[in-house]
Scaffold this active site. Structure first.
Site, PDB file in Angstrom:
ATOM      1  N   THR A 184       0.809  -1.320  -0.035  1.00  0.00           N
ATOM      2  CA  THR A 184       0.138   0.059  -0.056  1.00  0.00           C
ATOM      3  C   THR A 184       0.856   1.435  -0.094  1.00  0.00           C
ATOM      4  OG1 THR A 184      -1.417  -1.322   1.500  1.00  0.00           O
ATOM      5  CG2 THR A 184      -1.936   0.960   1.250  1.00  0.00           C
ATOM      6  N   ARG A 212     -11.429 -10.383  -3.271  1.00  0.00           N
ATOM      7  CA  ARG A 212     -10.983 -10.188  -1.914  1.00  0.00           C
ATOM      8  C   ARG A 212     -10.640  -8.805  -1.811  1.00  0.00           C
ATOM      9  NH1 ARG A 212      -5.804  -7.681  -0.020  1.00  0.00           N
ATOM     10  NH2 ARG A 212      -5.319  -8.786   1.898  1.00  0.00           N
ATOM     11  N   VAL A 213     -11.031  -8.026  -0.583  1.00  0.00           N
ATOM     12  CA  VAL A 213     -11.001  -6.692  -0.302  1.00  0.00           C
ATOM     13  C   VAL A 213      -9.823  -6.758   1.009  1.00  0.00           C
ATOM     14  CG1 VAL A 213     -11.857  -4.649   0.596  1.00  0.00           C
ATOM     15  CG2 VAL A 213     -12.882  -5.826  -1.313  1.00  0.00           C
ATOM     16  N   THR A 235      -0.084  -0.915   6.246  1.00  0.00           N
ATOM     17  CA  THR A 235       0.387  -1.732   5.307  1.00  0.00           C
ATOM     18  C   THR A 235       0.724  -2.976   5.764  1.00  0.00           C
ATOM     19  OG1 THR A 235       1.902  -1.547   3.513  1.00  0.00           O
ATOM     20  CG2 THR A 235       2.800  -0.724   5.464  1.00  0.00           C
ATOM     21  N   GLY A 236       0.844  -3.926   4.870  1.00  0.00           N
ATOM     22  CA  GLY A 236       1.067  -5.070   5.075  1.00  0.00           C
ATOM     23  C   GLY A 236      -0.117  -6.434   4.919  1.00  0.00           C
ATOM     24  N   GLY A 238      -3.071  -7.367   4.855  1.00  0.00           N
ATOM     25  CA  GLY A 238      -4.554  -6.706   5.085  1.00  0.00           C
ATOM     26  C   GLY A 238      -5.515  -7.450   6.356  1.00  0.00           C
TER      27      GLY A 238
HETATM   28  N1  GLY Z   1      -2.553  -3.969   3.041  1.00  0.00           N
HETATM   29  C1  GLY Z   1      -3.318  -4.111   1.805  1.00  0.00           C
HETATM   30  C2  GLY Z   1      -3.780  -5.412   1.522  1.00  0.00           C
HETATM   31  O1  GLY Z   1      -3.717  -6.281   2.175  1.00  0.00           O
HETATM   32  O2  GLY Z   1      -4.582  -5.423   0.369  1.00  0.00           O
END
Ligand code: GLY
Length: 322
Positions: A184, A212-213, A235-236, A238
């Site tokens: 991100t 997937r979100v 970030t990382g 999610g």
């Molecule tokens: N941090 C972004 C994701 O996992 O989509």
């Protein structure tokens, strides 16, 4: 790039790097001038993004305009393979984008699983400003974007298509720390008026399931802003950030008196408590408070963030648990 270790050493020595009024490792105490404007963003692509944001801030622009302008740079860069154009696709070969934006009045907009649009952050801003809703996803988000005049673009570059073909040979979903997790761009800004805003945008983890979100478009997970306290972005992986409402937690930690770095560290520790092992899991947070102090913290080494204030635009290795 300056490492955290050398940064601290130079600071302690009063050497090349002057004492940074924005650095806040262990205390929330503050007695001085508010450091504004200032902008902080995740990863090394934040350096270029910060420059665009800074142009807005230096010109007396709003933090909201600054963060949108900043992350648009990353979204449009095909060499950043984890955000916007050129982002790696899902396991079915679709590039699907997540983004959100939030202002000092806690007005926010968000899009999830949006295809074919280079600037999901700007669609998210339109959601905030032109609809009664906070979040649109999938086909509905695309229809809305087109209705607002955004152009349809093929986001799957040759490089990402080739990576995908290669991945399909084994087709294992096992995001690599700081590579496929190097995802991100989250950006937070404090403007000259003393207002905070943030934005967050990503193509998500490479080879994710279609539909997937992640955390990035979720207000409170990938991003949260409270103009009375501060702002944070994650970030990382999610899923780990979502489980703890990460960015909201960071801001609440600051509300209780943590410095930005302490607040991020406590959120990271919560993730560690949730897991038998965090081997192979990377999550990082960045945060800013109302005084313009900033900080970050991650599970694994290798996370960095860019900070731009009056004196410079600098990449800082984040403090980390490991
Ligand atoms: N941090 C972004 C994701 O996992 O989509």
């Amino acid at each position: 790039m300056i490492s955290r270790k050398s940064f601290l050493k130079l600071t302690a020595l009063g050497g090349l790097v002057p004492f940074k009024k924005w650095a806040s490792s262990s205390s929330s105490s503050f007695s001085g001038k508010v450091n504004k404007p200032v902008v902080i963003s995740t990863w090394n692509h934040g350096i270029e993004a910060n420059k665009a944001a800074w142009n807005v801030l230096a010109d007396n622009g709003s933090a909201l305009d600054a963060v949108e302008a900043g992350v648009r740079v990353t979204e449009a860069d095909p060499d950043v393979r984890t955000v916007g154009l050129g982002g790696r696709p899902d396991r079915d070969g679709f590039v699907t984008l997540d983004a959100c934006i939030m202002d000092h009045n806690q007005r926010c907009g968000s899009v999830g699983a949006l295809q074919h649009i280079v600037h999901p952050v700007s669609v998210a801003r339109q959601v905030k400003e032109e609809t009664p809703h906070v979040m649109l996803v999938g086909e509905g988000a695309l229809d809305f974007a087109l209705s607002q005049g955004f152009e349809k673009t093929d986001l799957l570059t040759e490089e990402s298509k080739n990576d995908w073909r290669e991945w399909k040979k084994e087709a294992e979903y096992n995001p690599e720390v700081n590579v496929e997790n190097h995802d991100t761009i989250g950006m937070l800004a404090l403007d000259k008026q003393g207002n905070l805003s943030g934005a967050c945008t990503t193509s998500g983890t490479a080879w994710k399931m279609h539909g997937r979100v992640g955390d990035s478009p979720l207000i409170g997970s990938g991003l949260f802003v409270d103009n009375a306290v501060g702002a944070a972005a994650g970030t990382g992986v999610g899923e780990e950030v979502i489980r703890i409402c990460g960015s909201h937690l960071v801001v609440e930690n600051m509300r209780r008196g943590d410095s930005p770095e302490e607040a991020c560290k406590r959120a990271v520790q919560r993730i560690v408590q949730n897991n038998d092992s965090v081997d192979g899991i990377q999550v990082g947070f960045i945060a800013i408070n109302k005084q313009g102090q900033v900080g970050g913290y991650s599970i694994q080494q290798g996370f960095d963030y860019a900070v731009h204030d009056q004196s410079d635009n600098q990449l800082v290795d984040s403090a980390s648990l490991r």
